[in-house]
Design a protein around this motif. Structure first.
Motif, PDB file in Angstrom:
ATOM      1  N   ASP A 191       0.821  -1.209   0.000  1.00 45.79           N
ATOM      2  CA  ASP A 191       0.000   0.000   0.000  1.00 45.79           C
ATOM      3  C   ASP A 191       0.858   1.263   0.000  1.00 45.79           C
ATOM      4  O   ASP A 191       0.422   2.323   0.452  1.00 45.79           O
ATOM      5  N   PHE A 192       2.086   1.175  -0.533  1.00 43.83           N
ATOM      6  CA  PHE A 192       3.021   2.294  -0.455  1.00 43.83           C
ATOM      7  C   PHE A 192       2.459   3.549  -1.112  1.00 43.83           C
ATOM      8  O   PHE A 192       2.453   4.623  -0.522  1.00 43.83           O
ATOM      9  N   PHE A 193       1.986   3.437  -2.341  1.00 45.43           N
ATOM     10  CA  PHE A 193       1.566   4.632  -3.077  1.00 45.43           C
ATOM     11  C   PHE A 193       0.233   5.173  -2.599  1.00 45.43           C
ATOM     12  O   PHE A 193      -0.026   6.370  -2.691  1.00 45.43           O
ATOM     13  N   SER A 194      -0.623   4.314  -2.081  1.00 44.94           N
ATOM     14  CA  SER A 194      -1.898   4.818  -1.558  1.00 44.94           C
ATOM     15  C   SER A 194      -1.674   5.659  -0.308  1.00 44.94           C
ATOM     16  O   SER A 194      -2.488   6.548   0.002  1.00 44.94           O
ATOM     17  N   HIS A 195      -0.572   5.444   0.414  1.00 44.29           N
ATOM     18  CA  HIS A 195      -0.259   6.237   1.589  1.00 44.29           C
ATOM     19  C   HIS A 195       0.679   7.400   1.258  1.00 44.29           C
ATOM     20  O   HIS A 195       0.448   8.536   1.665  1.00 44.29           O
ATOM     21  N   ALA A 196       1.743   7.114   0.502  1.00 48.69           N
ATOM     22  CA  ALA A 196       2.745   8.149   0.227  1.00 48.69           C
ATOM     23  C   ALA A 196       2.238   9.175  -0.773  1.00 48.69           C
ATOM     24  O   ALA A 196       2.514  10.372  -0.640  1.00 48.69           O
ATOM     25  N   LEU A 197       1.523   8.725  -1.814  1.00 49.90           N
ATOM     26  CA  LEU A 197       1.018   9.636  -2.847  1.00 49.90           C
ATOM     27  C   LEU A 197      -0.471   9.364  -3.032  1.00 49.90           C
ATOM     28  O   LEU A 197      -0.910   8.860  -4.069  1.00 49.90           O
ATOM     29  N   GLY A 198      -1.232   9.714  -2.032  1.00 54.12           N
ATOM     30  CA  GLY A 198      -2.650   9.395  -2.046  1.00 54.12           C
ATOM     31  C   GLY A 198      -3.451  10.195  -3.050  1.00 54.12           C
ATOM     32  O   GLY A 198      -4.437   9.712  -3.592  1.00 54.12           O
ATOM     33  N   GLY A 199      -3.054  11.438  -3.319  1.00 55.51           N
ATOM     34  CA  GLY A 199      -3.805  12.271  -4.241  1.00 55.51           C
ATOM     35  C   GLY A 199      -3.643  11.828  -5.689  1.00 55.51           C
ATOM     36  O   GLY A 199      -2.546  11.444  -6.108  1.00 55.51           O
ATOM     37  N   GLU A 200      -4.715  11.860  -6.456  1.00 58.65           N
ATOM     38  CA  GLU A 200      -4.671  11.406  -7.846  1.00 58.65           C
ATOM     39  C   GLU A 200      -3.696  12.252  -8.668  1.00 58.65           C
ATOM     40  O   GLU A 200      -2.798  11.718  -9.330  1.00 58.65           O
ATOM     41  N   PHE A 201      -3.858  13.571  -8.617  1.00 56.00           N
ATOM     42  CA  PHE A 201      -3.000  14.438  -9.417  1.00 56.00           C
ATOM     43  C   PHE A 201      -1.579  14.467  -8.861  1.00 56.00           C
ATOM     44  O   PHE A 201      -0.614  14.596  -9.620  1.00 56.00           O
ATOM     45  N   THR A 202      -1.446  14.337  -7.546  1.00 59.95           N
ATOM     46  CA  THR A 202      -0.111  14.334  -6.930  1.00 59.95           C
ATOM     47  C   THR A 202       0.727  13.175  -7.439  1.00 59.95           C
ATOM     48  O   THR A 202       1.910  13.339  -7.783  1.00 59.95           O
ATOM     49  N   SER A 203       0.149  11.997  -7.510  1.00 57.72           N
ATOM     50  CA  SER A 203       0.891  10.827  -7.982  1.00 57.72           C
ATOM     51  C   SER A 203       1.265  10.973  -9.455  1.00 57.72           C
ATOM     52  O   SER A 203       2.363  10.581  -9.876  1.00 57.72           O
ATOM     53  N   LEU A 252       1.719  13.837 -11.097  1.00 58.71           N
ATOM     54  CA  LEU A 252       2.751  14.863 -11.199  1.00 58.71           C
ATOM     55  C   LEU A 252       4.105  14.307 -10.774  1.00 58.71           C
ATOM     56  O   LEU A 252       5.143  14.612 -11.381  1.00 58.71           O
ATOM     57  N   ALA A 253       4.105  13.459  -9.749  1.00 53.18           N
ATOM     58  CA  ALA A 253       5.354  12.834  -9.302  1.00 53.18           C
ATOM     59  C   ALA A 253       5.936  11.945 -10.400  1.00 53.18           C
ATOM     60  O   ALA A 253       7.144  11.967 -10.667  1.00 53.18           O
ATOM     61  N   MET A 254       5.098  11.147 -11.055  1.00 53.38           N
ATOM     62  CA  MET A 254       5.565  10.294 -12.145  1.00 53.38           C
ATOM     63  C   MET A 254       6.074  11.118 -13.320  1.00 53.38           C
ATOM     64  O   MET A 254       7.042  10.747 -13.992  1.00 53.38           O
ATOM     65  N   LEU A 255       5.436  12.260 -13.568  1.00 50.96           N
ATOM     66  CA  LEU A 255       5.872  13.135 -14.653  1.00 50.96           C
ATOM     67  C   LEU A 255       7.242  13.735 -14.348  1.00 50.96           C
ATOM     68  O   LEU A 255       8.133  13.771 -15.207  1.00 50.96           O
TER      69      LEU A 255
END
Length: 376
Positions: A220-232, A234-237
């Protein structure tokens, strides 16, 4: 440190390799057939001018071709010097590295059919948007393409063989077209030779990273660390744009990130932005094509990647399609013996291609050093 973790890591690497290998081999087979059957002169003959049709053609031609973001630069420069319009050149530079026959096969194996469909569609639309925008730039904002000799070296991406082949097909007088048998032999030889040498090493790096992500990150790493849809997204971008990763090697990484809770939209952002560009390509493009065209190139990738990421999440939700559940069972579609045999064959072919490439480069360097002595 407990040696068990190294054993677990090695087993995870082998599992990822087995899952991907049959489809990687299939993808390079298709790439070789495309190389053999698609005439080199076709591209420059159909991609000239500033019309939308040339942009559409360039985007379509680039989708199945397996060139990386560095390798496509000299090919695009050759097209530009022989009359391809700025829009067609830009479209080709985006659709070519974002996807290819090999990466689509791996996407089908490691993620799911829907992502396999969305990936080339997004690459085509991104390339089309960038190409049409590039055609709107005034001529005074465009820089003439320099000689090719300095650019292939400047890219420094290790794509020497495939890049040279891509460029060489566009230069000089049109040769006599060889027989179908000779073209098939040459196309498959280049696909499982130079192309595999250029992509194979990075594919193995991607498998190593994917195994590390799968083993070390909690589910559940990304659901906790990058929970926001747009935040995740933007991080990948932000990770994908400057990072060098080819389309094939990005796929196992994205599959591992999905298993750790990353949304399908954010995974698609990485699959589009990662292979499309990197810091080296942006530098070379700025020098070769000018800052205006480079800005259109990068901005189009960023905007379209985020837009398709949002659309992808909505589409998966509307279809009630749980990508995380599908990924866990995709590797059961082929017999274990076929996966094992394919993995061993792929390792042998990559090793062979890398050794032959190193020997060829050593021979070229030796010949270059001996040339002055012959002149004397």
């Amino acid at each position: 440190m407990d040696s068990g973790i190294f054993v677990d890591y090695a087993m995870e690497c082998w599992s990822v390799l087995r899952e991907a290998a049959p489809y990687v081999l299939l993808g390079f087979l298709v790439a070789g057939l495309l190389k053999a059957l698609l005439p080199d002169a076709w591209m420059t003959r159909h991609l000239g001018g500033r019309g939308p049709l040339s942009v559409i053609k360039a985007a379509l031609v680039g989708v199945p071709l397996p060139l990386c973001s560095c390798g496509v630069v000299p090919a695009a420069l050759a097209m530009r010097r022989q009359g391809a319009g700025p829009g067609a050149t830009t479209a080709f530079m985006i659709s070519t590295p974002e996807t290819g026959a090999d990466s689509l096969a791996v996407t089908w194996a490691m993620i799911d059919p829907l992502m396999t469909l969305l990936r080339p569609v997004a690459a085509f639309v991104t390339a089309l948007s960038a190409g049409l925008a590039a055609n709107l730039l005034p001529e005074r904002m465009l820089r003439a393409a320099p000689a090719l000799s300095g650019v292939a070296v400047a890219s420094g991406c290790g794509c020497g063989g495939a890049c040279s082949a891509a460029v060489g097909g566009h230069a000089g007088a049109m040769p006599v077209r060889p027989s179908l048998r000779a073209r098939l032999r040459g196309g498959l030889g280049e696909s499982f030779g130079e192309m595999l040498a250029d992509v194979g090493g990075w594919l193995l790096v991607g498998i190593l990273l994917a195994a590390a992500i799968s083993l070390l990150l909690p589910p559940d790493f990304f659901s906790h660390a990058l929970g926001g849809e747009f935040t995740s997204m933007l991080a990948m971008l932000l990770v994908g744009i400057p990072m060098y990763v080819c389309a094939s090697s990005s796929t196992p990484i994205a599959a591992s990130l999905l298993l750790k809770g990353l949304s399908p939209g954010a995974a698609l952002v990485f699959l589009l932005s990662g292979p499309a560009t990197n810091a080296t390509t942006i530098t070379v493009m700025t020098r070769s094509f000018g800052p205006a065209l480079t800005a259109v190139y990068v901005a189009s990738i960023a905007v379209c990647s985020l837009g398709f990421g949002l659309l992808t999440n909505r589409l998966y939700a509307a279809l009630g399609y749980d990508i995380h559940a599908v990924i866990g069972v995709v590797n059961e579609t082929l017999p274990a013996w076929m996966e094992t045999l394919s993995a061993l064959l792929l390792l042998a072919l990559v090793l062979r291609a890398l050794v032959l490439q190193r020997l060829a480069r050593a021979a070229q360097c030796k010949g270059a050093l001996a040339a002055p002595g012959r002149l004397l």
